[in-house]
Design a protein around this motif. Structure first.
Motif, PDB file in Angstrom:
ATOM      1  N   TYR A 235     -20.110 -49.140  37.716  1.00 46.79           N
ATOM      2  CA  TYR A 235     -20.955 -48.215  38.569  1.00 46.79           C
ATOM      3  C   TYR A 235     -19.935 -47.309  39.521  1.00 46.79           C
ATOM      4  CZ  TYR A 235     -22.026 -51.593  41.695  1.00 46.79           C
ATOM      5  OH  TYR A 235     -21.776 -52.779  42.243  1.00 46.79           O
ATOM      6  N   VAL A 237     -20.804 -45.548  43.266  1.00 43.57           N
ATOM      7  CA  VAL A 237     -21.543 -45.082  44.264  1.00 43.57           C
ATOM      8  C   VAL A 237     -21.360 -43.792  44.725  1.00 43.57           C
ATOM      9  CG1 VAL A 237     -22.623 -45.565  46.663  1.00 43.57           C
ATOM     10  CG2 VAL A 237     -22.108 -47.464  44.903  1.00 43.57           C
ATOM     11  N   SER A 238     -22.120 -42.600  44.514  1.00 38.18           N
ATOM     12  CA  SER A 238     -21.799 -41.254  44.943  1.00 38.18           C
ATOM     13  C   SER A 238     -22.069 -41.032  46.733  1.00 38.18           C
ATOM     14  CB  SER A 238     -22.594 -40.261  44.413  1.00 38.18           C
ATOM     15  OG  SER A 238     -23.978 -40.607  44.537  1.00 38.18           O
ATOM     16  N   ASP A 239     -23.224 -41.728  47.161  1.00 38.83           N
ATOM     17  CA  ASP A 239     -23.648 -41.817  48.479  1.00 38.83           C
ATOM     18  C   ASP A 239     -24.466 -42.844  48.883  1.00 38.83           C
ATOM     19  OD1 ASP A 239     -24.140 -40.324  51.007  1.00 38.83           O
ATOM     20  OD2 ASP A 239     -26.013 -39.257  50.228  1.00 38.83           O
ATOM     21  N   THR A 240     -24.372 -43.237  50.078  1.00 43.56           N
ATOM     22  CA  THR A 240     -24.899 -44.502  50.653  1.00 43.56           C
ATOM     23  C   THR A 240     -24.927 -44.304  52.474  1.00 43.56           C
ATOM     24  OG1 THR A 240     -24.857 -46.812  50.865  1.00 43.56           O
ATOM     25  CG2 THR A 240     -22.977 -45.695  50.943  1.00 43.56           C
ATOM     26  N   ASN A 241     -25.941 -44.970  52.959  1.00 38.86           N
ATOM     27  CA  ASN A 241     -25.835 -45.096  54.381  1.00 38.86           C
ATOM     28  C   ASN A 241     -25.416 -46.624  54.743  1.00 38.86           C
ATOM     29  OD1 ASN A 241     -28.121 -46.394  53.826  1.00 38.86           O
ATOM     30  ND2 ASN A 241     -29.449 -45.623  55.212  1.00 38.86           N
ATOM     31  N   VAL A 242     -25.075 -47.472  53.820  1.00 40.55           N
ATOM     32  CA  VAL A 242     -24.697 -48.815  53.922  1.00 40.55           C
ATOM     33  C   VAL A 242     -23.493 -49.048  54.940  1.00 40.55           C
ATOM     34  CG1 VAL A 242     -24.213 -51.115  53.128  1.00 40.55           C
ATOM     35  CG2 VAL A 242     -26.007 -49.740  52.065  1.00 40.55           C
ATOM     36  N   LYS A 243     -23.170 -49.767  56.012  1.00 41.94           N
ATOM     37  CA  LYS A 243     -21.953 -49.709  56.410  1.00 41.94           C
ATOM     38  C   LYS A 243     -21.521 -51.188  56.468  1.00 41.94           C
ATOM     39  CE  LYS A 243     -22.969 -45.984  59.649  1.00 41.94           C
ATOM     40  NZ  LYS A 243     -23.103 -45.575  61.077  1.00 41.94           N
TER      41      LYS A 243
END
Length: 243
Positions: A235, A237-243
């Motif tokens: 997979y 990931v195209s976008d995330t707010n995980v840091k």
């Protein structure tokens, strides 16, 4: 995009190679003397019954770049590579055998190819210095592996390889999996290149593998690799707010 090489970890499984280790060390240090990056030599003693561990300890005592692991018992080449990957401190991993059939002089050219932007460089022994029977058995085994695993690798059995460390450390290692590293690296998204390398006849010590025992175990392992290919989860990931 080109790769930057900061430190190289050479991982070498050792099993009853006391006669070859000093020559191997000398050839490696001579072949890598022109490198501008740091390197370490990680020798993994696979439960040797000869004086290999004593030679390794002496090399480590004389050169801080030499590190070693010693197994309590013989566990096999896949286990030795897996342990080496785990303890490697470099961002680039180089694997080779301890029997001097792989030529350390090929490593700088392979590193140059790696630096051009690939994730793995495989040695291709175009002129193998083995018996006729062993050469034909290897060609047949390579053909079968490529057919079933849908590969095009010309020499899956060559231990001389250069790999991106953070990528190879993600690969699940089981007995026999070292023979399928190109395929497993590709599952991780690796770009793989092949380089023609020198292959030398064994001059000291004896081979640790027979033709038929390797053939049967490889056939069994190949089914596992094919299963992994079909069941692999990939997979992006195209976008995330995980840091």
């Amino acid at each position: 995009m080109k790769n930057t090489i900061n430190k190289i970890s050479l991982i070498i499984p050792v099993y009853n190679e006391e006669e070859n280790l000093q020559d191997l060390y000398s050839e490696i240090t001579r072949s890598l003397s022109g490198l501008t990056c740091a390197y370490e030599l990680l020798l993994v003693d696979d439960g040797s019954s000869d004086s290999s561990l004593g030679v390794i300890r002496a090399l480590a005592g004389a050169d801080e770049r030499v590190r070693f692991l010693s197994f309590a018992r013989n566990c096999g080449q896949s286990a030795a590579f897996a342990a080496g990957f785990r303890y490697a401190g470099g961002d680039v991993v180089v694997t080779l055998d301890a029997d001097l059939q792989n030529d350390p002089a090929d490593i700088p050219a392979m590193l140059d190819v790696y630096a051009q932007g690939v994730d793995m460089v495989i040695g291709w022994r175009a002129k193998r210095q083995d018996s006729v029977v062993k050469r034909w058995a290897s060609r047949f085994a390579n053909w079968v592996r490529n057919r079933i695993s849908r590969e095009t690798v010309r020499d899956t059995g060559c231990s001389l390889k250069v790999m991106r460390a953070e990528m190879v450390k993600r690969i699940p290692m089981f007995t026999g999996m070292h023979r399928f590293l190109p395929t497993l690296m590709k599952l991780e998204g690796a770009k793989v290149a092949e380089v023609r390398v020198n292959h030398r006849p064994r001059s000291k010590g004896v081979s640790k593998y027979g033709i038929w025992d390797r053939a049967w175990s490889s056939a069994y392992d190949l089914l596992a690799v094919r299963w992994m290919q079909k069941r692999h989860i990939g997979y992006v990931v195209s976008d995330t707010n995980v840091k």
